[in-house]
Motif scaffolding. Structure first.
Motif, short mmCIF file in Angstrom:
data_model
loop_
_atom_site.label_atom_id
_atom_site.label_comp_id
_atom_site.label_asym_id
_atom_site.label_seq_id
_atom_site.Cartn_x
_atom_site.Cartn_y
_atom_site.Cartn_z
N LYS A 186 29.47 106.15 119.86
CA LYS A 186 30.10 106.40 121.20
C LYS A 186 31.30 105.72 121.43
O LYS A 186 32.12 106.10 122.73
CB LYS A 186 29.14 106.04 122.22
CG LYS A 186 27.70 107.10 121.84
CD LYS A 186 26.85 106.67 123.18
CE LYS A 186 25.52 107.78 123.08
NZ LYS A 186 24.55 107.31 124.12
N ARG A 187 31.50 104.81 120.80
CA ARG A 187 33.11 103.71 121.28
C ARG A 187 33.64 103.41 119.73
O ARG A 187 32.67 103.52 118.77
CB ARG A 187 32.46 102.76 122.01
CG ARG A 187 31.90 102.91 123.37
CD ARG A 187 31.84 101.79 124.11
NE ARG A 187 31.18 101.94 125.44
CZ ARG A 187 31.65 102.90 126.36
NH1 ARG A 187 32.73 103.20 126.21
NH2 ARG A 187 30.63 102.43 127.23
N GLU A 230 36.50 111.52 120.07
CA GLU A 230 36.72 112.51 119.26
C GLU A 230 38.42 112.80 119.00
O GLU A 230 38.61 113.14 117.83
CB GLU A 230 36.50 113.82 120.10
CG GLU A 230 34.87 114.10 120.52
CD GLU A 230 34.62 115.14 121.40
OE1 GLU A 230 33.84 115.87 121.18
OE2 GLU A 230 35.55 115.07 122.35
N VAL A 277 42.62 114.25 126.27
CA VAL A 277 41.54 113.37 126.53
C VAL A 277 41.30 113.62 128.19
O VAL A 277 42.04 113.51 128.80
CB VAL A 277 41.72 112.00 126.13
CG1 VAL A 277 40.66 111.01 126.59
CG2 VAL A 277 42.11 111.74 124.56
N SER A 278 39.78 113.67 128.21
CA SER A 278 39.60 113.96 129.82
C SER A 278 38.42 113.12 130.15
O SER A 278 37.77 113.29 131.45
CB SER A 278 39.02 115.37 130.14
OG SER A 278 37.92 115.64 129.26
N ASP A 279 37.98 112.10 129.33
CA ASP A 279 36.78 111.14 129.79
C ASP A 279 37.24 109.98 130.46
O ASP A 279 37.61 108.94 130.32
CB ASP A 279 35.95 111.02 128.88
CG ASP A 279 36.36 110.32 127.46
OD1 ASP A 279 35.39 110.00 126.64
OD2 ASP A 279 37.51 110.24 127.31
N MET A 288 38.23 116.88 125.96
CA MET A 288 37.79 116.05 124.68
C MET A 288 37.69 114.61 125.00
O MET A 288 38.49 114.11 125.87
CB MET A 288 38.88 116.35 123.60
CG MET A 288 38.77 115.49 122.32
SD MET A 288 39.95 115.64 121.29
CE MET A 288 40.78 117.25 121.34
N LYS A 289 36.51 114.04 124.45
CA LYS A 289 36.54 112.60 124.52
C LYS A 289 37.42 111.93 123.77
O LYS A 289 37.92 112.37 122.87
CB LYS A 289 35.16 112.33 124.39
CG LYS A 289 33.95 112.96 125.47
CD LYS A 289 32.79 112.48 124.96
CE LYS A 289 31.62 112.97 126.02
NZ LYS A 289 31.62 112.36 127.31
N LEU A 290 37.55 110.58 124.31
CA LEU A 290 38.54 109.65 123.50
C LEU A 290 38.10 109.56 122.00
O LEU A 290 38.83 109.52 121.25
CB LEU A 290 38.80 108.30 124.33
CG LEU A 290 39.84 107.54 123.51
CD1 LEU A 290 41.02 107.89 123.45
CD2 LEU A 290 39.87 106.12 124.25
#
Length: 77
Positions: free
Chosen positions: A45-46, A5, A75-77, A1-3
């Protein structure tokens, strides 16, 4: 999952737990409803730290409390 998200899910859960609407969050702290909606729906995106801080301040919590949720372990990005 992205931060972004994870942040969106955390904000959504906090609003649900506290029975707050986007409008009520706006009225309490001045974060525009559209901004919070964009965060929850991951339309950006941010997410700025200033915005997260303002949400936290409105909810009466610290950044540490906000980010200490287990969702951020994913979080994995």
């Amino acid at each position: 999952m992205k931060l972004v998200e994870a942040i969106g899910k955390r904000v959504k859960q906090l609003l649900k737990d506290r029975k707050l609407s986007l409008y009520k969050l706006y009225k309490l702290g001045g974060v525009p409803r559209s901004t919070v909606s964009d965060i929850i729906l991951v339309k950006k995106k941010r997410v700025s730290t200033d915005t997260v801080y303002q949400i936290c301040a409105t909810l009466g919590m610290t950044l540490q409390e906000f980010f200490s949720d287990p969702i951020f372990d994913e979080v994995s990005d």
